[in-house]
Write a protein that holds these residues in place. Structure first.
Motif, PDB file in Angstrom:
ATOM      1  N   GLY A  84      21.202  36.438   4.722  1.00 58.59           N
ATOM      2  CA  GLY A  84      20.616  36.814   3.443  1.00 58.59           C
ATOM      3  C   GLY A  84      19.344  36.062   3.152  1.00 58.59           C
ATOM      4  N   ASP A  85      18.655  36.516   2.088  1.00 57.98           N
ATOM      5  CA  ASP A  85      17.369  35.909   1.745  1.00 57.98           C
ATOM      6  C   ASP A  85      17.316  35.444   0.297  1.00 57.98           C
ATOM      7  N   GLN A  86      18.463  35.363  -0.358  1.00 60.91           N
ATOM      8  CA  GLN A  86      18.549  34.969  -1.769  1.00 60.91           C
ATOM      9  C   GLN A  86      17.714  35.886  -2.667  1.00 60.91           C
ATOM     10  N   GLY A  87      17.581  37.130  -2.270  1.00 55.63           N
ATOM     11  CA  GLY A  87      16.870  38.136  -3.057  1.00 55.63           C
ATOM     12  C   GLY A  87      17.595  39.456  -2.959  1.00 55.63           C
ATOM     13  N   LEU A  88      16.973  40.449  -2.323  1.00 57.92           N
ATOM     14  CA  LEU A  88      17.615  41.738  -2.123  1.00 57.92           C
ATOM     15  C   LEU A  88      18.889  41.586  -1.296  1.00 57.92           C
ATOM     16  N   ILE A  89      18.895  40.577  -0.426  1.00 58.19           N
ATOM     17  CA  ILE A  89      20.073  40.289   0.390  1.00 58.19           C
ATOM     18  C   ILE A  89      20.596  38.908  -0.021  1.00 58.19           C
ATOM     19  N   PRO A  90      21.563  38.837  -0.922  1.00 58.18           N
ATOM     20  CA  PRO A  90      22.056  37.538  -1.383  1.00 58.18           C
ATOM     21  C   PRO A  90      22.584  36.696  -0.228  1.00 58.18           C
ATOM     22  N   LEU A  91      22.441  35.397  -0.378  1.00 55.41           N
ATOM     23  CA  LEU A  91      22.861  34.471   0.664  1.00 55.41           C
ATOM     24  C   LEU A  91      24.376  34.443   0.793  1.00 55.41           C
ATOM     25  N   TYR A  92      24.840  34.298   2.012  1.00 54.81           N
ATOM     26  CA  TYR A  92      26.236  33.933   2.266  1.00 54.81           C
ATOM     27  C   TYR A  92      26.235  32.830   3.312  1.00 54.81           C
ATOM     28  N   PHE A  93      27.289  32.060   3.372  1.00 54.90           N
ATOM     29  CA  PHE A  93      27.429  31.127   4.488  1.00 54.90           C
ATOM     30  C   PHE A  93      28.876  31.075   4.940  1.00 54.90           C
ATOM     31  N   ILE A  94      29.048  30.703   6.212  1.00 57.38           N
ATOM     32  CA  ILE A  94      30.365  30.525   6.815  1.00 57.38           C
ATOM     33  C   ILE A  94      30.476  29.077   7.245  1.00 57.38           C
ATOM     34  N   ALA A  95      31.594  28.441   6.950  1.00 62.27           N
ATOM     35  CA  ALA A  95      31.801  27.044   7.304  1.00 62.27           C
ATOM     36  C   ALA A  95      33.232  26.824   7.749  1.00 62.27           C
ATOM     37  N   HIS A  96      33.415  25.768   8.535  1.00 66.85           N
ATOM     38  CA  HIS A  96      34.763  25.344   8.915  1.00 66.85           C
ATOM     39  C   HIS A  96      35.179  24.230   7.965  1.00 66.85           C
ATOM     40  N   ASP A  97      36.297  24.429   7.285  1.00 63.76           N
ATOM     41  CA  ASP A  97      36.830  23.437   6.360  1.00 63.76           C
ATOM     42  C   ASP A  97      37.994  22.726   7.040  1.00 63.76           C
ATOM     43  N   ALA A  98      37.726  21.505   7.559  1.00 62.50           N
ATOM     44  CA  ALA A  98      38.757  20.756   8.273  1.00 62.50           C
ATOM     45  C   ALA A  98      39.844  20.241   7.336  1.00 62.50           C
TER      46      ALA A  98
END
Length: 307
Positions: A84-98
């Motif tokens: 995403g670009d924090q505009g037309l395409i909102p940001l997402y993220f994927i993370a590992h939560d230990a």
């Protein structure tokens, strides 16, 4: 967020005769809410809220996990992917939560300073769900918010590929999907997509904040039977009551409502669109500030919390 405010005023003439925004639908539940302890909220809701808060920060700061308070409060996190670009395409993220032994997908909410982001919220039409991404929804009469679906589809394929890669590389068997506001709406669709695309043994948990209605009653029923969504509403936040019931939209079950500003008085609301919770909010006591927070443990959403 501002698009929701525009909606309020466009509906104001017809709504003034009604005590609540959702009046006119037989789907409203009337069961009495039950108390949710702060200990339960902290154990089940706090960590998803912290990840949702972090989704408002820049991709660069998330990549290095240096986004200020949102990152500092989350230990044991390894960033894996963003889009995403924090505009037309909102940001997402994927993370590992230990800490939770899970993969986390967090969606950014509406940025009121970015007009492209606001426009994602502005469409109010119901359209058929895309059964290529939700094959298990075929033949069920499901319709979803057109703007939310179009926004979701801009990152869906890359996001799903990242989730599958993350499950393989980390060995975890749980995916937590979360988001606030527009990000909450996207999280429900993401959770449903992931649930239908990964091994049935993977536990997919969807926990959201300030969730607007995202589809018709068939969509709400589908979420109940296939995913299960927990969504937190805060006091007199108007966003969970739009789009209105009178346009054919409905919430799934799973609402947890914050009753007052103490941040400790939380209740579980049975059924769909329970009139004792967000759906019952008065037209004359709307608080846009409640949409941002604080929710509990002083969680407030928006880019201002990032470094």
């Amino acid at each position: 967020m501002f698009a929701f405010q525009v909606l309020w005023f466009s509906l104001l003439p017809s709504a003034l005769s009604a005590p609540i925004f959702g009046l006119g639908s037989s789907s409203e539940a009337t069961g009495a809410p039950t108390a949710v302890s702060l200990a339960t909220a902290n154990a089940t809701l706090l960590r998803p809220a912290q990840f949702s808060r972090a989704a408002y920060c820049s991709s660069a700061s998330l990549t290095t996990w240096s986004c200020g308070l949102p990152c500092e409060t989350l230990s044991g996190v390894t960033f894996l992917q963003s889009g995403g670009d924090q505009g037309l395409i909102p940001l997402y993220f994927i993370a590992h939560d230990a800490v939770d032994q899970s993969l986390v997908v967090a969606h950014e909410g509406t940025d009121p300073d970015n007009i492209l982001s606001i426009l994602n919220d502005a469409e109010l039409l119901l359209e058929d769900i895309d059964t290529t991404r939700f094959p298990q929804a075929a033949g069920k009469g499901i319709k979803v918010h057109s703007g939310f679906q179009e926004t979701f589809e801009r990152t869906a394929d890359g996001l799903l590929a990242g989730v599958k890669a993350g499950l393989a590389s980390t060995g975890v068997n749980k995916v937590v999907v979360t988001g606030h506001s527009l990000g909450a709406a996207l999280a429900t669709m993401t959770g449903a997509m992931i649930k239908g695309a990964v091994d049935p043994s993977v536990n997919v948990v969807v926990t959201t904040f300030g969730l607007p209605r995202g589809g018709n009653q068939a969509w709400a029923n589908f979420l109940d039977s296939n995913v299960g969504v927990t969504f937190v509403t805060n006091q007199n936040d108007p966003v969970p009551t739009v789009p209105p019931l009178l346009l054919g939209f409905a919430h799934s079950s799973g609402e947890v409502h914050i009753v007052d500003s103490s941040q400790t008085n939380l209740v579980a609301c049975p059924g769909h669109d329970n009139e004792h919770c967000a759906t019952g909010n008065s037209l004359f006591h709307v608080s846009i500030a409640n949409h941002l927070g604080p929710y509990f443990d002083d969680i407030t959403f928006g880019g201002a919390v990032c470094s």
